[in-house]
Design a protein around this motif. Structure first.
Motif, PDB file in Angstrom:
ATOM      1  N   ASP A 259      51.435  28.530 -64.149  1.00 55.02           N
ATOM      2  CA  ASP A 259      50.290  27.783 -63.627  1.00 55.02           C
ATOM      3  C   ASP A 259      50.660  26.317 -63.439  1.00 55.02           C
ATOM      4  N   LEU A 260      51.387  25.775 -64.438  1.00 55.32           N
ATOM      5  CA  LEU A 260      51.793  24.379 -64.366  1.00 55.32           C
ATOM      6  C   LEU A 260      52.755  24.154 -63.204  1.00 55.32           C
ATOM      7  N   GLU A 261      53.628  25.128 -62.980  1.00 61.11           N
ATOM      8  CA  GLU A 261      54.563  25.037 -61.861  1.00 61.11           C
ATOM      9  C   GLU A 261      53.813  24.981 -60.536  1.00 61.11           C
ATOM     10  N   ALA A 262      52.805  25.841 -60.380  1.00 62.49           N
ATOM     11  CA  ALA A 262      52.013  25.838 -59.153  1.00 62.49           C
ATOM     12  C   ALA A 262      51.277  24.507 -58.990  1.00 62.49           C
ATOM     13  N   GLU A 263      50.762  23.990 -60.091  1.00 55.94           N
ATOM     14  CA  GLU A 263      50.048  22.703 -60.045  1.00 55.94           C
ATOM     15  C   GLU A 263      50.999  21.564 -59.694  1.00 55.94           C
ATOM     16  N   LEU A 264      52.233  21.633 -60.213  1.00 58.79           N
ATOM     17  CA  LEU A 264      53.192  20.585 -59.898  1.00 58.79           C
ATOM     18  C   LEU A 264      53.576  20.625 -58.425  1.00 58.79           C
ATOM     19  N   ASN A 265      53.756  21.822 -57.905  1.00 58.67           N
ATOM     20  CA  ASN A 265      54.014  21.948 -56.459  1.00 58.67           C
ATOM     21  C   ASN A 265      52.897  21.294 -55.657  1.00 58.67           C
ATOM     22  N   ALA A 266      51.668  21.560 -56.081  1.00 55.82           N
ATOM     23  CA  ALA A 266      50.518  20.970 -55.391  1.00 55.82           C
ATOM     24  C   ALA A 266      50.488  19.459 -55.571  1.00 55.82           C
ATOM     25  N   ALA A 267      50.894  18.993 -56.754  1.00 53.43           N
ATOM     26  CA  ALA A 267      50.902  17.549 -57.028  1.00 53.43           C
ATOM     27  C   ALA A 267      51.895  16.824 -56.133  1.00 53.43           C
ATOM     28  N   ILE A 268      53.065  17.452 -55.912  1.00 54.57           N
ATOM     29  CA  ILE A 268      54.061  16.845 -55.024  1.00 54.57           C
ATOM     30  C   ILE A 268      53.506  16.765 -53.608  1.00 54.57           C
ATOM     31  N   ALA A 269      52.853  17.832 -53.180  1.00 52.90           N
ATOM     32  CA  ALA A 269      52.311  17.876 -51.818  1.00 52.90           C
ATOM     33  C   ALA A 269      51.145  16.917 -51.622  1.00 52.90           C
ATOM     34  N   SER A 270      50.348  16.728 -52.687  1.00 53.44           N
ATOM     35  CA  SER A 270      49.141  15.902 -52.551  1.00 53.44           C
ATOM     36  C   SER A 270      49.330  14.480 -53.056  1.00 53.44           C
ATOM     37  N   ASP A 271      50.566  14.111 -53.397  1.00 54.43           N
ATOM     38  CA  ASP A 271      50.875  12.751 -53.846  1.00 54.43           C
ATOM     39  C   ASP A 271      50.124  12.388 -55.124  1.00 54.43           C
ATOM     40  N   ALA A 272      50.054  13.334 -56.062  1.00 56.99           N
ATOM     41  CA  ALA A 272      49.376  13.088 -57.340  1.00 56.99           C
ATOM     42  C   ALA A 272      50.325  12.565 -58.402  1.00 56.99           C
ATOM     43  N   LEU A 273      51.589  12.329 -58.033  1.00 58.91           N
ATOM     44  CA  LEU A 273      52.551  11.743 -58.957  1.00 58.91           C
ATOM     45  C   LEU A 273      52.521  10.226 -58.818  1.00 58.91           C
ATOM     46  N   GLU A 274      53.037   9.550 -59.817  1.00 59.26           N
ATOM     47  CA  GLU A 274      53.001   8.088 -59.827  1.00 59.26           C
ATOM     48  C   GLU A 274      54.245   7.570 -60.528  1.00 59.26           C
ATOM     49  N   LEU A 275      54.689   6.397 -60.119  1.00 59.91           N
ATOM     50  CA  LEU A 275      55.789   5.726 -60.810  1.00 59.91           C
ATOM     51  C   LEU A 275      55.243   4.565 -61.618  1.00 59.91           C
ATOM     52  N   PHE A 276      55.574   4.574 -62.917  1.00 59.64           N
ATOM     53  CA  PHE A 276      55.333   3.421 -63.775  1.00 59.64           C
ATOM     54  C   PHE A 276      56.646   2.648 -63.858  1.00 59.64           C
ATOM     55  N   TYR A 277      56.532   1.345 -64.159  1.00 55.07           N
ATOM     56  CA  TYR A 277      57.721   0.485 -64.139  1.00 55.07           C
ATOM     57  C   TYR A 277      57.865  -0.281 -65.448  1.00 55.07           C
ATOM     58  N   GLN A 278      59.102  -0.268 -65.979  1.00 55.14           N
ATOM     59  CA  GLN A 278      59.417  -1.073 -67.165  1.00 55.14           C
ATOM     60  C   GLN A 278      60.412  -2.152 -66.750  1.00 55.14           C
ATOM     61  N   PRO A 279      60.115  -3.413 -67.062  1.00 56.00           N
ATOM     62  CA  PRO A 279      60.996  -4.500 -66.588  1.00 56.00           C
ATOM     63  C   PRO A 279      62.350  -4.508 -67.293  1.00 56.00           C
ATOM     64  N   ILE A 280      63.344  -4.955 -66.553  1.00 52.25           N
ATOM     65  CA  ILE A 280      64.675  -5.231 -67.089  1.00 52.25           C
ATOM     66  C   ILE A 280      64.881  -6.737 -66.956  1.00 52.25           C
ATOM     67  N   LEU A 281      65.326  -7.347 -68.048  1.00 51.66           N
ATOM     68  CA  LEU A 281      65.392  -8.812 -68.104  1.00 51.66           C
ATOM     69  C   LEU A 281      66.817  -9.290 -68.341  1.00 51.66           C
ATOM     70  N   ALA A 282      67.126 -10.459 -67.780  1.00 50.92           N
ATOM     71  CA  ALA A 282      68.333 -11.173 -68.180  1.00 50.92           C
ATOM     72  C   ALA A 282      68.083 -11.674 -69.593  1.00 50.92           C
ATOM     73  N   LEU A 283      68.878 -11.237 -70.559  1.00 53.76           N
ATOM     74  CA  LEU A 283      68.568 -11.472 -71.964  1.00 53.76           C
ATOM     75  C   LEU A 283      68.522 -12.959 -72.306  1.00 53.76           C
ATOM     76  N   LYS A 284      69.428 -13.734 -71.770  1.00 55.38           N
ATOM     77  CA  LYS A 284      69.494 -15.149 -72.130  1.00 55.38           C
ATOM     78  C   LYS A 284      68.289 -15.930 -71.612  1.00 55.38           C
ATOM     79  N   SER A 285      67.866 -15.658 -70.377  1.00 53.75           N
ATOM     80  CA  SER A 285      66.773 -16.417 -69.774  1.00 53.75           C
ATOM     81  C   SER A 285      65.416 -15.737 -69.917  1.00 53.75           C
ATOM     82  N   ARG A 286      65.431 -14.433 -70.289  1.00 54.10           N
ATOM     83  CA  ARG A 286      64.226 -13.605 -70.347  1.00 54.10           C
ATOM     84  C   ARG A 286      63.522 -13.509 -68.986  1.00 54.10           C
ATOM     85  N   ARG A 287      64.294 -13.665 -67.940  1.00 45.84           N
ATOM     86  CA  ARG A 287      63.746 -13.555 -66.600  1.00 45.84           C
ATOM     87  C   ARG A 287      63.815 -12.099 -66.134  1.00 45.84           C
TER      88      ARG A 287
END
Length: 594
Positions: free
Chosen positions: A325-353
């Motif tokens: 069931d989950l596989e079928a739902e995931l197929n549908a999620a890919i087709a319907s754009d129900a996935l999302e990307l979250f983002y975690q920052p990467i920093l220059a350690l010395k400057s914290r930028r």
């Protein structure tokens, strides 16, 4: 009435006699020169005529010699003693025999051979049988060739075990046509891929042959059929088991046999195996479902750590249905754009930028809420959805990265399956073209395991994409095989140190020593280092002191939706609190691994 003209070749005329003589000569020529054996027998099987092809087949030099030696066809001719009766049955019911394949003895040598024969009655003018005439052709080469083809189809050439085709036929026959208790074991070799990748196919062949022999030995007393289904997958069919025999005991014996070291070119290696078991009639009466249920039990073993066995139970069926069931739902999620990307920052350690982001895939499930990759990626791998997920992640990451400042890079983790797929280069080209993202702003993260899964393909893909301007990061460095040859062979822009080393940096001297070594190697060959999983200021300070350039972790930020990181980045850039990083083109990995 006018007289009819007499025939030019009437009865008894010289012309008719000449025509008859010519026909006899032509018949005799065919009889003498035919490549197939031709014979005439009396009705009791006594030979009357035999042409050269027939008496030569039987080992004689002349027709006279053949007729003197062969007193009667039938019992002395066929290997199968019942064949003469079958031949006569066909003659009695049909009046002829067509293309009957039989094994016979060459009369003089008693050597066995295969023939194809045809026969018919020679009848008088009233239809009564007078003789039997027929032809034979030597079919030995054809029968042997067909037997060899069948043997190859039924037997795995490498291990000598039954083939998948033969096994499925046997399984169906046993389950369908017998009422006895039957067990099925499915077996996966736990470390086969590791041996095959590291030591080569010859070593892998040794493992497969040894595994087949051990399975046969462990189950021989149960009249078992051992088959290789493909790759490192085996199956064992155990028919006619006593009602009181515990299948778990047999499965445990198989696991124990496979735990023993295998000598591979002088190196003893423990491969191990995972075993799933199912029973007929206890669990099912259907052959295909029996295999499915054994595979479900095998799945449970692999999920819980491998090198063990499991017998199917009803809870597994429910779990399997949930996964479907989950596989079928995931197929549908890919087709319907129900996935999302979250983002975690990467920093220059010395400057914290902030110099970039790592993207972490999430699934907005309609009932279960926001799911991390650990909840659906394993299922996606089993269901063959990783290529589709990977293409989606590349496209979405490039589209969102195009909205970020030009000095911020992105990266996407490439799974082993995606790396081996035929369309990965094209999917990257398409994403870059559709979003107008500069190729150097995309960093693709791959692991050593992904390279090992198919190094020739990995080399081609990396070379082609680097030619476009895309850069690569070696992810989870130190946790896999850590072959330094990869750093030499491929122009990686970054090495990512796994969080498992960072977590014990203050308490385990070996962790610090490993991190120090990685940073030193990277510095000497001009590769950036990103340390993952930073959770405390003490860890950050230690890494800074060791010369680590870039970091990411919960100390700085949890993964956030794209709208949130846009806002965070705007605040940072507006504040201007941190100087621009010293690198002309700061790198920022982005992945979808969670």
């Amino acid at each position: 009435m006018p007289h009819a003209r007499a025939s030019a070749a009437g009865p008894g005329t010289p012309e008719r006699e000449s025509s008859h003589s010519q026909a006899v000569e032509e018949y005799l020529s065919l009889f003498e020169n035919a490549v197939c054996g031709i014979y005439r027998d009396r009705l009791d099987g006594t030979p009357v005529r035999a042409n050269p092809a027939l008496y030569t087949f039987n080992g004689y030099n002349s027709e006279e010699e053949h007729l003197a030696a062969v007193t009667r066809h039938g019992g002395s001719w066929y290997v199968d003693p019942d064949r003469p009766r079958y031949f006569q049955h066909l003659m009695d019911t049909q009046g002829f025999v067509r293309d009957l394949v039989s094994e016979v003895y060459r009369h003089r040598t008693r050597e066995r051979a295969w023939i194809t024969e045809n026969a018919w009655y020679v009848r008088d003018k009233d239809g009564r049988p007078l003789f039997i005439e027929g032809t034979i052709q030597d079919a030995t080469e054809r029968v042997v060739a067909m037997a060899e083809i069948e043997r190859h189809a039924n037997t795995d050439a490498l291990t000598g075990a039954a083939s998948r085709l033969m096994f499925m036929k046997t399984l169906d026959d046993v389950v369908t046509h017998t009422s006895t208790r039957t067990a099925l074991l499915t077996i996966d070799l736990d470390r086969f891929k590791e041996v095959n990748d590291l030591m080569g196919h010859s070593a892998g062949d040794i493992v497969l042959r040894t595994a087949a022999e051990r399975l046969k030995t462990a189950t021989r007393k149960y009249n078992a059929t051992v088959a290789r289904l493909g790759g490192d997958e085996f199956a064992v069919l155990l028919p006619e088991l006593p009602p009181d025999l515990d299948i778990a005991r047999i499965a445990a014996c198989v696991v124990e046999a496979m735990r023993q070291p295998i000598d591979i070119e002088g190196h003893p290696m423990v491969i191990g195996a995972s075993v799933g078991a199912a029973l007929c009639p206890e669990h099912t009466l259907d052959a295909k479902e029996l295999l499915t249920l054994a595979d479900l039990a095998l799945y449970e073993v692999k999920k819980s750590g491998k090198n063990d066995f499991c017998v199917f139970n009803a809870f597994m069926r429910a779990g399997h249905q949930r996964r479907k069931d989950l596989e079928a739902e995931l197929n549908a999620a890919i087709a319907s754009d129900a996935l999302e990307l979250f983002y975690q920052p990467i920093l220059a350690l010395k400057s914290r930028r902030i110099v970039g982001y790592e993207a972490l895939m999430r699934w907005n499930h309609p009932r279960r809420g926001l799911l991390p990759p650990s909840e659906f990626i394993p299922m996606a791998e089993d269901a063959g959805l990783m290529v589709a997920l990977g293409e989606w992640a590349i496209g979405r990451a490039c589209r969102q990265a195009a909205a970020l400042p030009d000095d911020v890079r992105v990266s996407v983790n490439i799974s082993p399956t995606q790396l081996r797929s035929a369309g990965i280069v094209q999917s990257v080209k398409k994403a870059l073209a559709e979003t107008s993202l500069a190729p150097h702003r995309l960093v693709l993260e791959i692991t050593e395991t992904a390279i090992l899964s198919s190094e020739a393909i990995a080399s081609r893909v990396i070379t082609e994409l680097q030619g476009l301007g895309v850069t690569f990061a070696l992810d989870d460095f130190g946790t896999g095989y850590s072959s330094l040859s990869y750093l030499q062979r491929y122009a990686f822009a970054e090495i990512k140190i796994d969080s498992s080393f960072v977590s014990g940096i203050g308490t385990k001297p070996v962790n610090l020593a490993i991190i120090r070594g990685i940073i030193g190697i990277a510095r000497d060959i001009g590769i950036d280092v990103v340390a993952e999983g930073i959770e405390t200021e003490a860890q950050a300070a230690t890494l800074l002191a060791e010369g680590c350039g870039y970091v990411q972790g919960y100390l700085f930020s949890k993964p956030k939706p794209f709208a949130d990181i846009i806002a965070d980045l705007a605040v940072e850039r507006l504040a201007g609190a941190h100087p621009v990083d010293e690198r002309a083109a700061p790198r920022a990995p982005l992945s979808a691994k969670g």
